[in-house]
Design a protein around this motif. Structure first.
Motif, short mmCIF file in Angstrom:
data_model
loop_
_atom_site.label_atom_id
_atom_site.label_comp_id
_atom_site.label_asym_id
_atom_site.label_seq_id
_atom_site.Cartn_x
_atom_site.Cartn_y
_atom_site.Cartn_z
N SER A 20 8.59 -12.51 33.10
CA SER A 20 8.69 -12.65 31.65
C SER A 20 7.71 -13.69 31.13
O SER A 20 7.03 -13.48 30.12
CB SER A 20 10.13 -13.02 31.28
N TYR A 21 7.60 -14.82 31.84
CA TYR A 21 6.67 -15.88 31.47
C TYR A 21 5.23 -15.36 31.49
O TYR A 21 4.46 -15.57 30.55
CB TYR A 21 6.86 -17.07 32.41
N ASN B 282 0.59 -11.49 26.56
CA ASN B 282 0.74 -10.98 25.20
C ASN B 282 0.39 -12.02 24.14
O ASN B 282 0.47 -11.74 22.95
CB ASN B 282 2.16 -10.48 24.96
N GLY B 283 0.05 -13.23 24.57
CA GLY B 283 -0.28 -14.29 23.63
C GLY B 283 0.93 -14.89 22.92
O GLY B 283 0.78 -15.62 21.95
N GLU B 284 2.12 -14.58 23.41
CA GLU B 284 3.34 -15.11 22.80
C GLU B 284 3.64 -16.53 23.25
O GLU B 284 4.49 -17.19 22.69
CB GLU B 284 4.53 -14.19 23.13
#
Length: 165
Positions: free
Chosen positions: A51-52, A58-60
Motif C-alpha cells: 500500500s505504501y 500514485n503520488g499520494e
C-alpha cells in the motif's frame, strides 16, 4: 503476552504500536496468547508495504525515511535479500533457471489487460528483475543490466526448449 495481528511479533500489553511493523495494537484482545496464522502472500512485501509503495507510485505520498511504513519496507527488503543469500548458498541452484522453469515466457509477449493472474505475476517478476538490475547499476555506477539481459534472453530460450521437449 499478545502478538501483533499484522506481523505476528510478540508485543507487550503496555505497547500501543508494534515495534516491528508499526501496527496499531489497540484492537488486540488481551486473551490472545497464540500468534496469528501466517498469511500466504505472493511476494515478500506485506499488504502495508504494498500500500505504501502504491501510494508512492500514485503520488499520494512522498518518500519519508522517518515513517513507520518506510521502516517496515526497509525490513522486508532486507529480509528478502537475506532469503536470496540463503538461496545463493545452495550449491548448483541456478536461480534464473528456477524462475524461468516456473514462468510462462508467452506471458511476456501479450498485453497486460489480456493476462490472467499467473501470467501477470510472471510479467511482474520479469519487470522486477530488470528494474532491480537497473537500480543496482544506478546505485553502484555499473553497467551490469545490459549484459544480464542478454544472458536472460538466452536462458529463457533454453528453458522454453526444455519445457517443449
Amino acid at each position: 503476552m499478545p502478538y501483533c495481528p499484522n506481523c505476528g511479533d510478540q508485543v507487550k500489553d503496555i505497547h500501543h504500536y508494534c515495534g516491528s511493523c508499526g501496527q496499531a495494537l489497540s484492537d488486540i484482545a488481551e486473551s490472545e496468547n497464540e500468534p496469528p496464522m501466517a498469511v500466504d502472500c505472493e511476494g515478500f512485501l506485506s499488504l502495508r508495504s504494498l500500500s505504501y509503495v502504491n501510494d508512492l507510485l500514485n503520488g499520494e505520498q512522498e518518500l519519508d525515511r522517518d515513517s513507520v511504513s518506510y521502516t517496515q519496507l526497509s525490513r522486508e527488503v532486507s529480509a528478502a535479500f537475506a532469503d536470496f543469500a540463503r538461496l545463493a548458498m545452495v550449491k548448483e541452484l541456478d536461480l534464473l533457471r528456477l524462475w524461468a522453469a516456473g514462468s510462462s515466457s508467452a506471458a511476456l509477449d501479450m498485453p497486460v489487460a489480456d493476462m490472467n493472474s499467473n501470467q501477470f505475476r510472471d510479467w511482474l517478476a520479469a519487470i522486477g528483475l530488470s528494474r532491480t538490475l537497473r537500480m543496482y547499476d544506478e546505485s553502484l555506477h555499473t553497467e551490469f543490466e545490459d549484459d544480464f539481459n542478454e544472458r536472460l534472453q538466452k536462458l529463457l530460450e533454453i528453458a522454453g526448449e526444455e519445457l517443449d521437449s
